[in-house]
Each structure stands twice: as structure tokens, then as C-alpha cells.
Design a protein around this motif. Structure first.
Motif, short mmCIF file in Angstrom:
data_model
loop_
_atom_site.label_atom_id
_atom_site.label_comp_id
_atom_site.label_asym_id
_atom_site.label_seq_id
_atom_site.Cartn_x
_atom_site.Cartn_y
_atom_site.Cartn_z
N PHE A 169 0.81 -1.22 0.00
CA PHE A 169 0.00 0.00 0.00
C PHE A 169 0.85 1.27 0.00
O PHE A 169 0.72 2.15 0.84
CB PHE A 169 -0.96 0.00 1.19
CG PHE A 169 -1.64 -1.33 1.42
CD1 PHE A 169 -2.32 -1.97 0.39
CD2 PHE A 169 -1.57 -1.96 2.65
CE1 PHE A 169 -2.93 -3.19 0.59
CE2 PHE A 169 -2.17 -3.19 2.85
CZ PHE A 169 -2.87 -3.81 1.83
N LYS A 170 1.77 1.34 -0.95
CA LYS A 170 2.57 2.56 -1.18
C LYS A 170 3.39 2.95 0.03
O LYS A 170 3.46 4.13 0.41
CB LYS A 170 1.66 3.71 -1.62
CG LYS A 170 0.89 3.45 -2.92
CD LYS A 170 0.04 4.63 -3.33
CE LYS A 170 -0.69 4.34 -4.64
NZ LYS A 170 -1.53 5.48 -5.07
N THR A 171 4.03 1.97 0.66
CA THR A 171 4.85 2.22 1.85
C THR A 171 6.22 1.57 1.67
O THR A 171 6.33 0.48 1.12
CB THR A 171 4.18 1.64 3.11
OG1 THR A 171 2.88 2.22 3.24
CG2 THR A 171 4.99 1.94 4.35
N ALA B 24 7.07 -2.88 -18.83
CA ALA B 24 5.67 -3.29 -18.94
C ALA B 24 4.95 -3.21 -17.60
O ALA B 24 3.81 -2.73 -17.52
CB ALA B 24 5.59 -4.72 -19.48
N LEU B 25 5.60 -3.64 -16.52
CA LEU B 25 4.97 -3.59 -15.20
C LEU B 25 4.70 -2.15 -14.78
O LEU B 25 3.61 -1.83 -14.26
CB LEU B 25 5.87 -4.26 -14.16
CG LEU B 25 6.16 -5.75 -14.34
CD1 LEU B 25 7.01 -6.25 -13.18
CD2 LEU B 25 4.89 -6.57 -14.45
N LEU B 26 5.65 -1.28 -14.99
CA LEU B 26 5.52 0.10 -14.54
C LEU B 26 4.52 0.89 -15.36
O LEU B 26 4.02 1.93 -14.91
CB LEU B 26 6.89 0.79 -14.56
CG LEU B 26 7.93 0.22 -13.60
CD1 LEU B 26 9.28 0.86 -13.83
CD2 LEU B 26 7.49 0.42 -12.15
N ALA B 27 4.22 0.42 -16.56
CA ALA B 27 3.23 1.11 -17.41
C ALA B 27 1.81 0.67 -17.13
O ALA B 27 0.86 1.27 -17.65
CB ALA B 27 3.57 0.88 -18.88
N SER B 28 1.63 -0.36 -16.30
CA SER B 28 0.30 -0.90 -16.05
C SER B 28 -0.44 -0.07 -14.99
O SER B 28 0.14 0.36 -13.99
CB SER B 28 0.40 -2.35 -15.57
OG SER B 28 -0.86 -2.83 -15.19
N ASP B 29 -1.73 0.12 -15.20
CA ASP B 29 -2.57 0.82 -14.22
C ASP B 29 -3.17 -0.15 -13.20
O ASP B 29 -3.85 0.27 -12.26
CB ASP B 29 -3.73 1.55 -14.94
CG ASP B 29 -3.23 2.70 -15.79
OD1 ASP B 29 -2.25 3.35 -15.38
OD2 ASP B 29 -3.81 2.94 -16.87
N GLU B 30 -2.92 -1.45 -13.36
CA GLU B 30 -3.48 -2.45 -12.46
C GLU B 30 -2.65 -2.58 -11.18
O GLU B 30 -1.43 -2.36 -11.19
CB GLU B 30 -3.52 -3.83 -13.14
CG GLU B 30 -4.42 -3.91 -14.34
CD GLU B 30 -4.40 -5.30 -14.95
OE1 GLU B 30 -5.42 -5.68 -15.55
OE2 GLU B 30 -3.38 -6.00 -14.83
N GLU B 31 -3.30 -2.97 -10.11
CA GLU B 31 -2.59 -3.32 -8.90
C GLU B 31 -1.93 -4.68 -9.08
O GLU B 31 -2.55 -5.62 -9.59
CB GLU B 31 -3.56 -3.38 -7.72
CG GLU B 31 -2.93 -3.73 -6.39
CD GLU B 31 -3.94 -3.69 -5.25
OE1 GLU B 31 -3.99 -2.67 -4.55
OE2 GLU B 31 -4.68 -4.67 -5.10
N PHE B 32 -0.66 -4.80 -8.70
CA PHE B 32 0.06 -6.07 -8.75
C PHE B 32 -0.34 -6.87 -7.51
O PHE B 32 0.09 -6.58 -6.41
CB PHE B 32 1.57 -5.81 -8.79
CG PHE B 32 2.41 -7.06 -8.94
CD1 PHE B 32 2.20 -7.94 -9.99
CD2 PHE B 32 3.42 -7.33 -8.03
CE1 PHE B 32 2.98 -9.07 -10.14
CE2 PHE B 32 4.21 -8.47 -8.17
CZ PHE B 32 3.99 -9.34 -9.22
N VAL B 33 -1.17 -7.87 -7.71
CA VAL B 33 -1.82 -8.57 -6.58
C VAL B 33 -0.92 -9.72 -6.12
O VAL B 33 -1.21 -10.90 -6.32
CB VAL B 33 -3.22 -9.06 -6.97
CG1 VAL B 33 -3.97 -9.55 -5.74
CG2 VAL B 33 -4.02 -7.95 -7.65
#
Length: 462
Positions: free
Chosen positions: A93-95, A314-323
Motif C-alpha cells: 500500500f505505497k509504503t 511493462a509492469l511500470l506502465a500498467s494501471d493495475e494493482e500487482f496482486v
């Protein structure tokens, strides 16, 4: 006498608690419950002591991991200081925490060129499990969801989770657990020249066995294959060093068929091959790299996946949460210890000194064992060595009931105060990078005694 009596009393108590309550990895439970095991209580440098005071030379650096040796106070002090300041917090969560950020920066500096991002885990198995997820997610992002199969190799060891064990190519890991998983995993021959090379030169064999990858890709369909994974040097599978011709051909094939190239550096990383990474040693240039063990020299559990530019973009361009993630991903105390470990390795030039001085001596002393009548092959690189025992050297003929001779030699090593590992009838050695030349001499002396005892039992004249 009082000290001996106390040690014996403590040993009996610990063994009984262990026997009654602890299930051990890679252990025959029935025989262990009957016979028990030893209790290790102390360590320093490359030496261990058990609860009865016996001194043991650790020829395996724990489990291939204590690269800077036991007893470095700096790592204990780093753990203590971090525990006082911030004993735990997660990186969900962005920490982030200061140690996780600083360790990520250091790893971008010491790993091969092109690795600027890391995902932290807790073990090599977790790292390779994470690799499988990242590979699948990457191809989903690339709008090629049919690319799912990862090709691995026979004799490979990549861990014990369901996915990592499915990647592994050691059949004894599979039967108890109905593995490999049904979809997404395939295995080809690994580069084991001594057993499978026949009359081919190592370089001829290296190209031939590498092309097994191309054959399998075409069998499965290039649009179905996502990646190829390999250890630079097979570790637990028997320390097989690939011919120089092997990885150049692997790289060509991966590029031609648009596969991600994954390198498992869990054992080979952080100096084990005589350079910082096996990828440096063999010029592999992977897209993903799993790391663990030497990252903290085993002082605390920590691992990671280094993500190369192609995948990271590719990962950094995604708007999805990496679950995906673990409670202890980037644990601040483990990160602090890893930072201290890597700082020691850099400040003391441990990898450079090992590669230039200790490792060549280590390899030369092991190769002197080729004169022993039991030894068919000695192979290795850096601080990795394997001695393959055979019944007939001229024919490369192995003993019947392969594995029994390895277990016998391992037992004799233990009796002589030396820890080495047996895979089939190969004896494996992987000591701390800081082992001295005098300690290497003592290791070889103890191992030679064990070889002689094994040869006598097997009817081989020394």
C-alpha cells in the motif's frame, strides 16, 4: 568433567525435544525419530561446534549461503540497531522503509547491467514462485496470454513451493506431491557432459544440449512458450558447469523465439562463481534473476527477483494493482542485515579476492583428487566443486544402486568432522568465500580420508 556432563545432559534434552516435536526438511521421519541428529550450537568463520563440543569444518556454507562466514558482529549489530528503531513494517500500500529503499539501490549497483528494480521475498523458493507469476503477468500485459509454459531443465533445483518445485528437474521432488503441476512447465536435458556427452567434446555437447530448447519450443509451439529458466551452474542437482558454448546458444534461441530468459542466481549469486553473479561469469544477460542465500549470507531470511528493463517497463506502465506479496517482503531487519553484508563484501573486496586468489587455489586442490581411483570427474567454478565417484573410471561406469556410495562417503565426511553434500554419487562442496588456503588444505585432507574409507568399503584399491 562437569562441563562434559552438562553438555551431555543438554544434548540429550535437546535431542528429545527435537525428536518429539520437530519435523525436519528432506528427512526420513521414521529413521530420524529412531536415531536422532546432532545439535549445532556455535559457529565462527568456516567452523561449527555441536552440543558435545566437536569442531566441524562446514564445507557447504550452511546451505550454500554463508558467503562471508559465520560470526560477523557487524551483521548482528545491524539487526539489533534496526530492531530498536523499527522492528517491522510492511511494504504494501505505497509504503517503504529506509532499509528496503537503500537495499534496492545497492542491488541496482551490484547486479548485472540492466537491473534497476527488485521485488523482495523471503526465500529462493518464494523468489522463483514470484518469477512464475511475473512471467505470466508480463505476457498478459503484452496481449499474448497464450504464452504460459516455462521450460526448465533436468537436474535443476529452483525451490520447493508448488510452482518452484514444478520448475525443478529433480524427479524425487515430484512424486510425493503429484508434481509438476499439469500446465505451464516443461523440462529438457541439462548440460551434464560427463554422464551424457559421450564422444563429443564439451563444446560440441554444449551446442547440442542447448538446441534441445529449440526442439522443445517447436514441439510445444512458439506461441505457447513464455520463458526459459536456468541456474548458471546447477547447484543441488550436482554442480554441473555448462560448456562455454552452452549459454551463447541458449541466448540465441531465446531471442529468436521471443522468450524471457530467467537466471536462478540463488546459489551462484554474490560471489559463489568467483564473480558477483553467475550471469557475469557466463555473460548471460537475463530478463529476470532470482536472488537469495548470499544476499544476507544466510544471517536472516531474505530474497528477491531482479527485474530487467524489458519486463520492468511493462509492469511500470500498467494501471493495475500487482496482486502479489508477502507479509515479510522487504522486512526492515532482514534488509538492514543484507545491507551490512553487501557493504562488507564490497568494502573488503571479498568477491574480487576470492575470484583472484582463493577460488583458483580451491579448484586446483580439488583437481588433484582426479588421481584417486574412486574419482571419475572433478568439476567446478569459483567456490563450487563436485567430485563424481565411479566404479570404473575408464568406462565412466557408475556403481549399482546409485546414491548409496554418495551417502556412504557423506557419512565418512561427517565422522571426520567435515560437512559435504551428496547428490547421487557426486560429493558437493561450497564453503564460505572467506575460507583460507590453510582451511582448504584441511578440508581436502579430511575429504581424502573419507574417499579412502569409501573406496575400501566399495572394493576399490587405493
Amino acid at each position: 568433567m562437569a562441563t562434559v556432563a552438562r553438555l551431555n545432559s543438554d544434548t540429550a534434552r535437546w535431542r528429545e525435544m527435537d525428536r518429539l516435536h520437530q519435523l525436519h526438511p528432506y528427512t526420513e521421519f521414521k529413521s530420524y525419530a529412531r536415531e536422532g541428529g546432532r545439535i549445532i550450537t556455535k559457529a565462527d568463520g568456516v567452523w561449527l561446534w555441536d552440543s558435545e563440543g566437536e569442531q566441524i569444518l562446514d564445507g557447504m556454507a550452511g546451505l550454500w549461503c554463508v558467503n562471508i562466514g559465520y560470526g560477523r558482529d557487524e551483521l548482528a549489530e545491524a539487526a539489533y540497531a534496526q530492531m530498536k528503531e523499527l522492528p517491522y513494517y510492511n511494504t504494501f500500500f505505497k509504503t517503504a522503509t529506509p532499509p528496503s529503499a537503500e537495499l534496492a539501490q545497492i542491488l541496482s549497483e551490484v547486479t548485472p547491467k540492466g537491473f534497476e528494480h527488485v521485488f523482495f521475498c523471503n526465500s529462493g523458493s518464494e523468489a522463483n514462485d514470484t518469477v512464475v507469476k511475473i512471467v505470466r503477468y508480463y505476457w498478459n500485459l503484452m496481449k499474448k496470454p497464450e504464452k504460459k509454459t516455462i521450460i526448465s531443465r533436468n537436474y535443476a533445483y529452483h525451490g520447493v513451493t508448488l510452482a518452484a518445485a514444478s520448475l525443478s528437474g529433480l524427479s524425487d521432488m515430484h512424486g510425493q506431491f503429484d508434481l509438476p503441476l499439469d500446465k505451464g512447465f516443461s523440462h529438457i536435458d541439462g548440460p551434464y557432459w560427463y554422464r551424457h556427452g559421450g564422444d563429443l567434446s564439451p563444446d560440441e555437447y554444449g551446442v547440442k544440449v542447448a538446441r534441445k530448447l529449440e526442439e522443445r519450443i517447436n514441439e510445444l509451439g512458439p506461441d505457447k512458450v513464455a520463458a526459459f529458466i536456468a541456474e548458471p551452474i546447477n547447484g543441488a542437482g550436482g554442480i554441473m558447469v555448462p560448456p562455454e558454448s552452452y549459454f551463447p546458444e541458449i541466448k540465441r534461441i531465446c531471442k529468436a523465439y521471443d522468450l524471457l530468459l530467467i537466471v536462478d542466481e540463488v546459489i551462484c549469486g554474490f560471489g559463489r562463481t568467483g564473480q558477483w553473479f553467475g550471469s557475469d561469469t557466463f555473460d548471460i544477460e537475463p530478463d529476470l534473476m532470482s536472488i537469495a542465500k548470499g544476499l544476507s549470507s544466510g544471517y536472516l531470511p531474505i530474497s528477491g527477483v531482479m527485474v530487467g528493463e524489458r519486463v520492468a517497463k511493462a509492469l511500470l506502465a500498467s494501471d493495475e494493482e500487482f496482486v502479489h506479496g508477502f507479509t515479510y517482503s522487504a522486512h526492515p531487519v532482514a534488509c538492514a542485515v543484507a545491507i551490512a553484508n553487501l557493504n562488507i563484501m564490497r568494502d573488503e573486496k571479498i568477491v574480487e579476492r576470492c575470484g583472484a586468489e582463493t577460488a583458483p587455489y580451491f579448484q586446483s586442490k580439488f583437481r588433484e583428487l582426479l588421481d584417486h581411483p574412486l574419482v571419475g570427474e572433478v568439476r567446478g567454478r569459483g567456490m563450487l566443486a563436485a567430485v563424481e565417484m565411479v566404479q570404473d573410471k575408464a568406462r565412466r561406469a557408475h556403481f549399482p544402486n546409485e546414491g548409496e556410495t554418495g551417502k556412504l562417503c557423506r557419512s565418512y565426511c561427517t565422522e571426520n568432522g567435515l560437512i559435504m553434500r551428496a547428490t547421487r554419487d557426486s560429493m558437493l562442496c561450497s564453503p564460505a568465500l572467506v575460507i583460507s588456503k590453510e582451511e582448504i588444505d584441511e578440508l581436502i585432507r579430511r575429504f581424502t580420508v573419507a574417499l579412502d574409507q569409501t573406496a575400501k568399503d566399495r572394493g576399490v584399491t587405493t
